[in-house]
Design a protein around this motif. Structure first.
Motif, mmCIF file in Angstrom:
data_model
loop_
_atom_site.group_PDB
_atom_site.id
_atom_site.type_symbol
_atom_site.label_atom_id
_atom_site.label_comp_id
_atom_site.label_asym_id
_atom_site.label_seq_id
_atom_site.Cartn_x
_atom_site.Cartn_y
_atom_site.Cartn_z
ATOM 1 N N PRO A 150 0.825 -1.204 0.000
ATOM 2 C CA PRO A 150 0.000 0.000 0.000
ATOM 3 C C PRO A 150 0.862 1.258 0.000
ATOM 4 C CG PRO A 150 -0.739 -1.573 1.664
ATOM 5 C CD PRO A 150 0.585 -2.060 1.153
ATOM 6 N N ALA A 151 0.405 2.250 -0.722
ATOM 7 C CA ALA A 151 1.142 3.513 -0.772
ATOM 8 C C ALA A 151 1.039 4.240 0.566
ATOM 9 C CB ALA A 151 0.575 4.397 -1.884
ATOM 10 N N THR A 152 2.099 4.925 0.935
ATOM 11 C CA THR A 152 2.104 5.736 2.136
ATOM 12 C C THR A 152 1.863 7.186 1.735
ATOM 13 O OG1 THR A 152 3.654 4.259 3.231
ATOM 14 C CG2 THR A 152 3.463 6.482 4.110
ATOM 15 N N ASP A 153 0.873 7.806 2.325
ATOM 16 C CA ASP A 153 0.568 9.191 1.994
ATOM 17 C C ASP A 153 -0.101 9.842 3.192
ATOM 18 O OD1 ASP A 153 -2.391 8.709 1.806
ATOM 19 O OD2 ASP A 153 -1.759 7.463 0.125
ATOM 20 N N ASP A 154 -0.335 11.156 3.090
ATOM 21 C CA ASP A 154 -0.894 11.903 4.215
ATOM 22 C C ASP A 154 -2.297 11.430 4.577
ATOM 23 O OD1 ASP A 154 1.404 13.388 4.375
ATOM 24 O OD2 ASP A 154 0.634 15.085 3.225
ATOM 25 N N LEU A 155 -3.119 11.122 3.576
ATOM 26 C CA LEU A 155 -4.480 10.681 3.884
ATOM 27 C C LEU A 155 -4.464 9.338 4.594
ATOM 28 C CD1 LEU A 155 -7.471 11.146 3.762
ATOM 29 C CD2 LEU A 155 -7.507 10.183 1.452
ATOM 30 N N SER A 186 -12.479 14.584 -4.483
ATOM 31 C CA SER A 186 -13.382 15.390 -5.307
ATOM 32 C C SER A 186 -13.200 16.879 -5.067
ATOM 33 C CB SER A 186 -14.837 15.000 -5.028
ATOM 34 O OG SER A 186 -15.175 15.259 -3.674
ATOM 35 N N ASP A 187 -12.179 17.235 -4.260
ATOM 36 C CA ASP A 187 -11.864 18.639 -3.949
ATOM 37 C C ASP A 187 -12.945 19.318 -3.129
ATOM 38 O OD1 ASP A 187 -9.405 18.585 -5.275
ATOM 39 O OD2 ASP A 187 -10.328 19.067 -7.203
ATOM 40 N N CYS A 188 -13.818 18.526 -2.501
ATOM 41 C CA CYS A 188 -14.820 19.110 -1.599
ATOM 42 C C CYS A 188 -14.251 19.288 -0.198
ATOM 43 C CB CYS A 188 -16.063 18.221 -1.531
ATOM 44 S SG CYS A 188 -16.951 18.080 -3.088
ATOM 45 N N GLY A 189 -13.284 18.472 0.149
ATOM 46 C CA GLY A 189 -12.719 18.523 1.485
ATOM 47 C C GLY A 189 -11.246 18.872 1.475
ATOM 48 N N SER A 190 -10.788 19.377 2.606
ATOM 49 C CA SER A 190 -9.396 19.794 2.740
ATOM 50 C C SER A 190 -8.624 18.787 3.577
ATOM 51 C CB SER A 190 -9.328 21.176 3.396
ATOM 52 O OG SER A 190 -8.015 21.489 3.782
ATOM 53 N N LEU A 191 -7.717 18.065 2.942
ATOM 54 C CA LEU A 191 -6.883 17.130 3.691
ATOM 55 C C LEU A 191 -5.998 17.853 4.712
ATOM 56 C CD1 LEU A 191 -5.713 14.373 4.321
ATOM 57 C CD2 LEU A 191 -4.253 14.597 2.291
ATOM 58 N N PRO A 192 -5.364 18.984 4.361
ATOM 59 C CA PRO A 192 -4.554 19.682 5.369
ATOM 60 C C PRO A 192 -5.351 20.049 6.616
ATOM 61 C CG PRO A 192 -4.027 20.509 3.195
ATOM 62 C CD PRO A 192 -5.214 19.599 3.025
ATOM 63 N N LEU A 193 -6.639 20.421 6.429
ATOM 64 C CA LEU A 193 -7.455 20.768 7.591
ATOM 65 C C LEU A 193 -7.672 19.556 8.489
ATOM 66 C CD1 LEU A 193 -9.151 22.822 9.135
ATOM 67 C CD2 LEU A 193 -11.094 22.202 7.678
ATOM 68 N N LEU A 194 -7.922 18.381 7.895
ATOM 69 C CA LEU A 194 -8.134 17.179 8.696
ATOM 70 C C LEU A 194 -6.902 16.815 9.511
ATOM 71 C CD1 LEU A 194 -10.064 14.803 6.250
ATOM 72 C CD2 LEU A 194 -11.002 16.362 7.967
ATOM 73 N N THR A 195 -5.732 17.177 9.019
ATOM 74 C CA THR A 195 -4.504 16.812 9.729
ATOM 75 C C THR A 195 -4.176 17.761 10.875
ATOM 76 O OG1 THR A 195 -3.011 18.110 8.310
ATOM 77 C CG2 THR A 195 -3.566 15.873 7.582
ATOM 78 N N VAL A 196 -4.825 18.933 10.912
ATOM 79 C CA VAL A 196 -4.470 19.932 11.931
ATOM 80 C C VAL A 196 -4.588 19.390 13.356
ATOM 81 C CG1 VAL A 196 -5.127 22.138 12.963
ATOM 82 C CG2 VAL A 196 -4.912 21.942 10.487
ATOM 83 N N PRO A 197 -5.733 18.760 13.734
ATOM 84 C CA PRO A 197 -5.836 18.276 15.115
ATOM 85 C C PRO A 197 -4.786 17.227 15.462
ATOM 86 C CG PRO A 197 -7.977 18.296 14.049
ATOM 87 C CD PRO A 197 -6.963 18.496 12.980
ATOM 88 N N LEU A 198 -4.257 16.521 14.444
ATOM 89 C CA LEU A 198 -3.252 15.498 14.685
ATOM 90 C C LEU A 198 -1.854 16.098 14.775
ATOM 91 C CD1 LEU A 198 -4.567 12.830 12.134
ATOM 92 C CD2 LEU A 198 -5.249 13.189 14.526
ATOM 93 N N ARG A 199 -1.664 17.270 14.189
ATOM 94 C CA ARG A 199 -0.343 17.902 14.171
ATOM 95 C C ARG A 199 -0.187 18.985 15.228
ATOM 96 N NH1 ARG A 199 0.592 20.927 9.834
ATOM 97 N NH2 ARG A 199 -1.507 20.923 8.989
#
Length: 285
Positions: free
Chosen positions: A5-10, A161-174
């Motif tokens: 499996p690929a490793t990525d931010d999501l 689909s560009d409806c959501g922001s991946l960087p925003l989802l990572t904020v609480p984790l970072r």
């Protein structure tokens, strides 16, 4: 053949999210049949066949294969468009990270054509229904595990689909401090937030908080708050809420102040936006 499996931010985000399911059910609705759904917890709806109009906290139209996630729940009404097969249930955060990420999600997360874009979804949904109807030991746990797959696929589709922001989802984790401020904004966008009050929520000094927020989120606290308020305003306006009430609920000092802010954001006054310049057609009453 070995598949790595690929490793990525999501993937990093999804691997930290765990959900448990309560109140899951599969039901068939007749044409124009209504269901009123309450509660403040997270809820999902997946349309296996037919279509639904959703009104209330969320206002949208779902077709076959569409998935709707309401991270903060809220009372809403489902109206079937013809015979409709619906899978629905409550989700609870089974890990601290799941709760933190859910807190920064929008009020309504839609993954359109999920069953087409994600071939695994049809098998997952069938598996959930099969387990829920049986009395085998461990069924509740299996349903929750399958719901984790379903939710992960929906979030991926939402991001792709560009409806959501991946960087925003990572904020609480970072950054837990900025994450607390984001959670407060999403929980109560109409509160009289300032940089100072948000910094207190984040347990940081004003200057340090403002810089960290911009670095992590990509925009200032004031701009982010204004954007969230406008997103909420558009949902309220489609639900026939008066302009004056929207202004009060979102913390504007007057209807005129809200109308000016809305026009800057949408390009038209709120009344004109609701009358049809929004690209959204309200379902019939």
């Amino acid at each position: 053949m070995t598949v790595t499996p690929a490793t990525d931010d999501l993937s990093d985000v999804l691997e930290r999210l765990r959900w448990s399911v309560g109140g899951y059910r599969k039901e068939t609705l007749r044409g124009s049949e209504r269901r009123v759904v309450g509660g403040t917890g997270m809820r999902f709806h997946f349309v296996a066949e037919g279509g639904l109009d959703v009104r209330g906290t969320a206002n949208t139209r779902l077709g076959t294969g569409d998935f709707l996630l309401l991270p903060r729940g809220g009372e809403h009404t489902l109206i079937a468009r013809g015979g409709t097969v619906l899978h629905t249930g409550d989700l609870e955060a089974a890990s601290p990270n799941a709760g933190r990420v859910a807190a920064v999600m929008p009020e309504m997360l839609i993954a359109c054509c999920l069953s087409v874009r994600e071939p695994v979804v049809a098998a997952v949904i069938d598996g959930m229904a099969f387990e829920a109807c049986g009395d085998r030991p461990g069924s509740r746990s299996v349903v929750s595990q399958l719901a984790n797959v379903l939710t992960a696929a929906a979030i991926r589709r939402w991001v792709e689909s560009d409806c959501g922001s991946l960087p925003l989802l990572t904020v609480p984790l970072r950054d837990a401090e900025v994450g607390r401020a984001l959670e407060a904004i999403h929980e109560a966008p109409g509160s009289p937030w300032t940089v100072e009050t948000l910094a207190r929520v984040a347990l940081a000094s004003r200057s340090a908080f403002a810089k960290r927020f911009r670095d992590v989120v990509g925009e200032s606290p004031a701009r982010y708050l204004a954007r969230i308020r406008m997103e909420q305003a558009k949902r309220l306006l489609t639900d026939r809420t008066s302009v004056a009430e929207v202004a009060v609920r979102l913390g504007y000092g007057s209807e005129a102040a809200f109308s000016r802010a809305f026009r800057r954001n949408a390009g038209v006054p709120p009344t004109q936006w609701r009358q049809g310049d929004n690209g959204w057609s309200a379902p019939p009453a």
